[in-house]
Enzyme design. Structure first.
Site, PDB file in Angstrom:
ATOM      1  N   ASP A 193      67.100  62.549  19.390  1.00 40.87           N
ATOM      2  CA  ASP A 193      66.772  63.399  18.208  1.00 40.87           C
ATOM      3  C   ASP A 193      66.783  62.457  16.821  1.00 40.87           C
ATOM      4  O   ASP A 193      67.707  61.730  16.848  1.00 40.87           O
ATOM      5  CB  ASP A 193      67.842  64.172  17.895  1.00 40.87           C
ATOM      6  CG  ASP A 193      67.704  65.161  16.685  1.00 40.87           C
ATOM      7  OD1 ASP A 193      66.792  66.067  16.581  1.00 40.87           O
ATOM      8  OD2 ASP A 193      68.272  65.051  15.703  1.00 40.87           O
ATOM      9  N   TYR A 195      66.626  60.808   8.033  1.00 34.76           N
ATOM     10  CA  TYR A 195      67.456  59.677   8.481  1.00 34.76           C
ATOM     11  C   TYR A 195      67.035  58.429   7.976  1.00 34.76           C
ATOM     12  O   TYR A 195      66.199  57.805   8.890  1.00 34.76           O
ATOM     13  CB  TYR A 195      67.747  59.905  10.014  1.00 34.76           C
ATOM     14  CG  TYR A 195      68.273  61.047  10.413  1.00 34.76           C
ATOM     15  CD1 TYR A 195      68.946  62.174   9.685  1.00 34.76           C
ATOM     16  CD2 TYR A 195      68.000  61.592  11.848  1.00 34.76           C
ATOM     17  CE1 TYR A 195      69.342  63.376  10.056  1.00 34.76           C
ATOM     18  CE2 TYR A 195      68.564  62.870  12.440  1.00 34.76           C
ATOM     19  CZ  TYR A 195      69.092  63.602  11.262  1.00 34.76           C
ATOM     20  OH  TYR A 195      69.743  64.887  11.959  1.00 34.76           O
ATOM     21  N   LYS A 249      62.024  66.261  12.866  1.00 34.30           N
ATOM     22  CA  LYS A 249      62.216  67.416  12.149  1.00 34.30           C
ATOM     23  C   LYS A 249      61.236  67.632  11.118  1.00 34.30           C
ATOM     24  O   LYS A 249      60.606  66.618  10.581  1.00 34.30           O
ATOM     25  CB  LYS A 249      63.651  67.477  11.510  1.00 34.30           C
ATOM     26  CG  LYS A 249      64.758  67.433  12.511  1.00 34.30           C
ATOM     27  CD  LYS A 249      66.137  67.744  12.033  1.00 34.30           C
ATOM     28  CE  LYS A 249      67.191  67.393  12.960  1.00 34.30           C
ATOM     29  NZ  LYS A 249      66.993  65.843  13.743  1.00 34.30           N
ATOM     30  N   GLY A 290      77.143  66.601  15.474  1.00 31.32           N
ATOM     31  CA  GLY A 290      78.231  66.598  14.593  1.00 31.32           C
ATOM     32  C   GLY A 290      79.613  66.812  15.465  1.00 31.32           C
ATOM     33  O   GLY A 290      80.589  67.379  14.941  1.00 31.32           O
ATOM     34  N   ASN A 339      82.646  65.733  13.858  1.00 31.92           N
ATOM     35  CA  ASN A 339      82.708  66.274  12.422  1.00 31.92           C
ATOM     36  C   ASN A 339      82.779  65.141  11.318  1.00 31.92           C
ATOM     37  O   ASN A 339      83.661  64.785  10.578  1.00 31.92           O
ATOM     38  CB  ASN A 339      83.918  67.185  12.094  1.00 31.92           C
ATOM     39  CG  ASN A 339      83.974  68.408  12.441  1.00 31.92           C
ATOM     40  OD1 ASN A 339      84.614  68.978  13.343  1.00 31.92           O
ATOM     41  ND2 ASN A 339      82.699  69.113  12.081  1.00 31.92           N
ATOM     42  N   SER A 340      81.727  64.021  11.565  1.00 34.59           N
ATOM     43  CA  SER A 340      81.409  63.300  10.625  1.00 34.59           C
ATOM     44  C   SER A 340      82.441  62.000  10.602  1.00 34.59           C
ATOM     45  O   SER A 340      82.637  61.184   9.912  1.00 34.59           O
ATOM     46  CB  SER A 340      81.443  63.716   9.221  1.00 34.59           C
ATOM     47  OG  SER A 340      80.298  64.650   9.022  1.00 34.59           O
ATOM     48  N   GLY A 341      83.152  62.094  11.851  1.00 29.58           N
ATOM     49  CA  GLY A 341      84.170  60.909  12.011  1.00 29.58           C
ATOM     50  C   GLY A 341      85.569  61.146  12.083  1.00 29.58           C
ATOM     51  O   GLY A 341      86.330  60.444  12.674  1.00 29.58           O
ATOM     52  N   ILE A 342      85.969  62.235  11.465  1.00 27.68           N
ATOM     53  CA  ILE A 342      87.223  62.722  11.344  1.00 27.68           C
ATOM     54  C   ILE A 342      87.975  62.924  13.076  1.00 27.68           C
ATOM     55  O   ILE A 342      89.104  62.621  13.153  1.00 27.68           O
ATOM     56  CB  ILE A 342      87.682  64.045  10.689  1.00 27.68           C
ATOM     57  CG1 ILE A 342      89.177  64.237  10.588  1.00 27.68           C
ATOM     58  CG2 ILE A 342      86.986  65.128  11.258  1.00 27.68           C
ATOM     59  CD1 ILE A 342      89.381  65.193   9.473  1.00 27.68           C
ATOM     60  N   LEU A 343      87.139  63.177  13.876  1.00 24.78           N
ATOM     61  CA  LEU A 343      87.462  63.646  15.195  1.00 24.78           C
ATOM     62  C   LEU A 343      87.416  62.312  16.169  1.00 24.78           C
ATOM     63  O   LEU A 343      87.650  62.445  17.108  1.00 24.78           O
ATOM     64  CB  LEU A 343      86.837  64.670  15.924  1.00 24.78           C
ATOM     65  CG  LEU A 343      87.487  65.909  15.485  1.00 24.78           C
ATOM     66  CD1 LEU A 343      86.671  67.138  16.074  1.00 24.78           C
ATOM     67  CD2 LEU A 343      88.814  66.410  15.866  1.00 24.78           C
ATOM     68  N   ALA A 344      86.759  61.429  15.450  1.00 21.16           N
ATOM     69  CA  ALA A 344      86.806  59.824  16.161  1.00 21.16           C
ATOM     70  C   ALA A 344      88.089  59.099  15.671  1.00 21.16           C
ATOM     71  O   ALA A 344      88.593  58.389  16.538  1.00 21.16           O
ATOM     72  CB  ALA A 344      85.542  59.427  15.571  1.00 21.16           C
ATOM     73  N   PRO A 361      91.292  59.924  13.024  1.00 15.22           N
ATOM     74  CA  PRO A 361      91.696  60.771  11.812  1.00 15.22           C
ATOM     75  C   PRO A 361      92.648  60.080  11.098  1.00 15.22           C
ATOM     76  O   PRO A 361      93.159  60.756  10.323  1.00 15.22           O
ATOM     77  CB  PRO A 361      92.505  62.148  12.535  1.00 15.22           C
ATOM     78  CG  PRO A 361      92.885  61.630  14.139  1.00 15.22           C
ATOM     79  CD  PRO A 361      91.799  60.450  14.118  1.00 15.22           C
TER      80      PRO A 361
END
Length: 328
Positions: A51, A56, A82, A222, A225-230, A232
């Site tokens: 995608d 981008y 897109k 996502g 969530n833009s990195g927080i779940l990679a 925190p």
């Protein structure tokens, strides 16, 4: 890698896909060689869904992805891009964009008109260097609902009807408007970014029941969530901005629960998302070959059933969210 049918379309897609926003320089620049290595690694691990979007890297991601895909048999992969933004020179724009780094001297301009969409498709094909695109998505029409329905979707339907593309839909960071599009336009799929994750299950009641009923495929982006779940514990991002303290606290609580069970937060994040029957593809962005390999490994990492039971008991997620191993 497992392949599944994409909603009502004739396309078969892999359950994991590569999202290319990082390859356009999201948050930090990426070299051409690193971009190629990232795409090649995803390919070598069996990923066959890719995608991208004009936004981008302001054309950079499309160019880099196309450079790799041009070397592959065209029927061996599925490609989505897109519409809704045209890239044009802007001498008055700041030298550096706040989100995309190392980009060409172009800036996106919203255009959801019929003619604007047709121009967008032609320009994407040139940047990609390919003769066709499989899926076209109306990108971020949050403030342009009427124009998207009257212009963009009408153009996409024509392209699908004449066989130029195989599937149409929309890509957004919200679920409410996608639910409206499900009734207003003959869509095959939606790309939903960041609204069904371990931290945000907003789509669970607003969008997913409609898509399940109408056989509209969800391409889920996502996931971290833009990195927080990679991670925190660093300068965590959520929805492309600095995460607030309450979100950081929840993400760290999820991470602590994962560590108690000897698993990685990233593994829980991707496998949680793929467990929902409305989700057809888990899209994972990567800016290096190592990130691409790690993301794919996380999707297949063993997770004990005890973790999922503990996750539900923790009340850190919606009680109605399906979990891996549960009957669909």
């Amino acid at each position: 890698m497992e392949r599944v049918r994409l909603g009502r379309s004739s396309l078969e897609v892999t359950r994991l896909g590569l999202g290319t926003a990082p390859l356009g320089g999201l948050f930090e620049p990426v070299s051409d060689s690193d971009a190629e290595a990232t795409i090649a690694t995803a390919w070598s691990h069996g990923v066959r869904f890719f995608d991208t979007a004009p936004l981008y890297g302001f054309g950079l991601a499309e160019q880099r992805l196309g450079a790799f895909l041009r070397k592959q048999p065209r029927d061996n992969y599925v490609l989505s891009t897109k519409v809704g933004r045209l890239l044009r020179p802007d001498v008055g724009a700041p030298r550096e964009d706040p989100h995309y780094k190392g980009t060409p001297p172009l800036r996106p301009r919203f255009d959801y008109s019929y003619d604007g969409v047709m121009r967008s498709v032609e320009e994407s094909l040139v940047r990609l260097g390919l003769d066709r695109i499989d899926i076209l998505l109306v990108h971020d029409p949050d403030d342009h609902y009427d124009e998207a329905v009257a212009g963009a979707f009408r153009a996409l339907q024509r392209l699908r009807d004449d066989g130029s593309i195989k599937a149409i839909g929309a890509g957004m960071n919200q679920s409410e408007m996608l639910a409206r599009f499900a009734d207003a336009a003959p869509v095959d799929c939606f790309l939903l970014a960041g609204r069904y994750t371990l931290l945000d299950q907003g789509a669970l009641t607003t969008l997913f029941p409609i898509c399940t009923r109408k056989n509209i495929a969800i391409l889920l982006g996502g996931i971290y969530n833009s990195g927080i779940l990679a991670n925190p514990h660093g300068q965590a991002k959520f929805n492309y901005e600095d995460a607030d303290a309450s979100l950081v606290a929840r993400a760290r609580a999820l991470d602590a629960l994962c560590k108690q069970h000897g698993i990685a937060l990233k593994a829980a994040a991707i496998q949680f998302c793929l467990a929902h029957p409305a989700v057809t593809i888990g899209l994972q962005g990567a800016r290096t070959a190592q990130e691409a390999a790690d993301n794919i490994a996380m999707a297949h990492a063993p997770i004990p059933a005890a973790f999922w039971h503990a996750l539900r008991a923790s009340q850190l997620i919606d009680a109605h969210a399906p979990l891996p191993g549960e009957a669909r």
